[in-house]
Design a protein around this motif. Structure first.
Motif, PDB file in Angstrom:
ATOM      1  N   LEU A   1       0.716  -1.133   0.134  1.00  0.00           N
ATOM      2  CA  LEU A   1      -0.080  -0.061  -0.240  1.00  0.00           C
ATOM      3  C   LEU A   1       0.779   1.383  -0.008  1.00  0.00           C
ATOM      4  N   ALA A   2       1.998   1.232   0.887  1.00  0.00           N
ATOM      5  CA  ALA A   2       2.625   2.521   0.843  1.00  0.00           C
ATOM      6  C   ALA A   2       3.381   2.492  -0.419  1.00  0.00           C
TER       7      ALA A   2
ATOM      8  N   ALA B   1       2.255   1.606  -3.635  1.00  0.00           N
ATOM      9  CA  ALA B   1       1.184   2.048  -4.492  1.00  0.00           C
ATOM     10  C   ALA B   1       0.822   3.597  -4.368  1.00  0.00           C
ATOM     11  N   GLU B   2       0.915   4.105  -3.199  1.00  0.00           N
ATOM     12  CA  GLU B   2       0.350   5.116  -2.785  1.00  0.00           C
ATOM     13  C   GLU B   2       1.529   6.375  -2.999  1.00  0.00           C
ATOM     14  N   ALA B   3       2.993   6.171  -3.127  1.00  0.00           N
ATOM     15  CA  ALA B   3       4.014   6.570  -3.551  1.00  0.00           C
ATOM     16  C   ALA B   3       4.160   6.795  -4.828  1.00  0.00           C
ATOM     17  N   THR B   4       3.613   6.191  -5.588  1.00  0.00           N
ATOM     18  CA  THR B   4       3.701   5.963  -7.115  1.00  0.00           C
ATOM     19  C   THR B   4       2.648   6.978  -7.557  1.00  0.00           C
TER      20      THR B   4
ATOM     21  N   TYR C   1      -0.787  -4.467  -9.382  1.00  0.00           N
ATOM     22  CA  TYR C   1      -1.602  -4.239  -8.092  1.00  0.00           C
ATOM     23  C   TYR C   1      -2.938  -4.887  -8.155  1.00  0.00           C
TER      24      TYR C   1
ATOM     25  N   LYS D   1      -5.858   5.228 -10.106  1.00  0.00           N
ATOM     26  CA  LYS D   1      -4.946   4.966  -9.051  1.00  0.00           C
ATOM     27  C   LYS D   1      -5.662   4.737  -7.739  1.00  0.00           C
ATOM     28  N   ALA D   2      -6.866   5.624  -7.451  1.00  0.00           N
ATOM     29  CA  ALA D   2      -7.635   5.550  -6.352  1.00  0.00           C
ATOM     30  C   ALA D   2      -8.603   4.047  -6.077  1.00  0.00           C
TER      31      ALA D   2
ATOM     32  N   ILE E   1      -5.781   1.108  -5.699  1.00  0.00           N
ATOM     33  CA  ILE E   1      -5.707   1.093  -4.337  1.00  0.00           C
ATOM     34  C   ILE E   1      -6.675   0.549  -3.351  1.00  0.00           C
ATOM     35  N   ASP E   2      -7.967   1.094  -3.709  1.00  0.00           N
ATOM     36  CA  ASP E   2      -9.076   0.552  -2.998  1.00  0.00           C
ATOM     37  C   ASP E   2      -9.115  -0.932  -3.203  1.00  0.00           C
TER      38      ASP E   2
ATOM     39  N   LYS F   1      -6.306  -2.806  -1.252  1.00  0.00           N
ATOM     40  CA  LYS F   1      -6.583  -2.773   0.269  1.00  0.00           C
ATOM     41  C   LYS F   1      -7.564  -3.543   0.837  1.00  0.00           C
TER      42      LYS F   1
END
Length: 169
Positions: A38-39, A41-44, A64, A96-97, A100-101, A104
């Motif tokens: 997750l970290a 993916a968020e940093a990308t 992902y 992206k959102a 990531i959802d 997660k």
């Protein structure tokens, strides 16, 4: 001397935070790989989710989504019903959102399902691709798969100048 002691204390807590979950059995390792996925993916940056190292190879976002879809599918073999997922979602869920959802939710689903297992459940036999395996074996496959693609994701990130958040000084 006080400065050196303060440095050692701060360094130790930073190292502990990076390694939190390691060597703490399946649940600790799952927590560790989940946080890192997750970290990263968020940093990308969102525009990099479509980047791929070569034609025909999964993009960052597709990797992902592949992890998320596999988590839900492999978990469903052990009993919990997956949400409606299809392999085609690797290519159709691209924001992206949204990626990531899904990631997660899949990571949380594995942790939650495993937390509800009783000791005898681990030896329960399930069938996948014509092979009979244990639930414990399925969870091993899930964590190995996640870590395999974590390595791939780190390589993709580095190729794009993205430093994994946990390895920043």
């Amino acid at each position: 001397m006080k400065t050196l002691l303060l440095f050692v204390l701060l360094s130790t807590s930073a190292i502990h935070a990076q390694n939190e979950g390691l060597w703490e059995g399946y649940d600790g390792e799952w927590s560790h790989v989940s946080r890192q996925l997750l970290a990263l993916a968020e940093a990308t940056p969102a525009e990099k989710f479509s980047w791929r190292p070569a034609p025909g190879v999964r993009s960052i976002g597709e990797v992902y989504m592949h992890i998320a879809i596999a988590n839900f599918y492999l978990l469903s073999v052990t009993g919990p019903k997956e949400p409606a997922v299809e392999v085609s979602m690797e290519k159709t869920v691209t924001a992206k959102a949204d990626v990531i959802d899904w990631l997660k939710r899949s990571l949380d689903a594995v942790a939650t399902a495993r937390a509800h297992l009783k000791p005898a459940d681990y030896q329960h036999k399930v069938s996948i691709y014509g092979k009979v395996v244990t639930v414990d074996g399925m969870y091993l496959r899930i964590i190995v798969h996640a870590n395999e693609h974590m390595g791939q994701s780190i390589a993709y990130a580095r190729m794009n100048g993205i430093v994994p958040p946990w390895s920043k000084p």
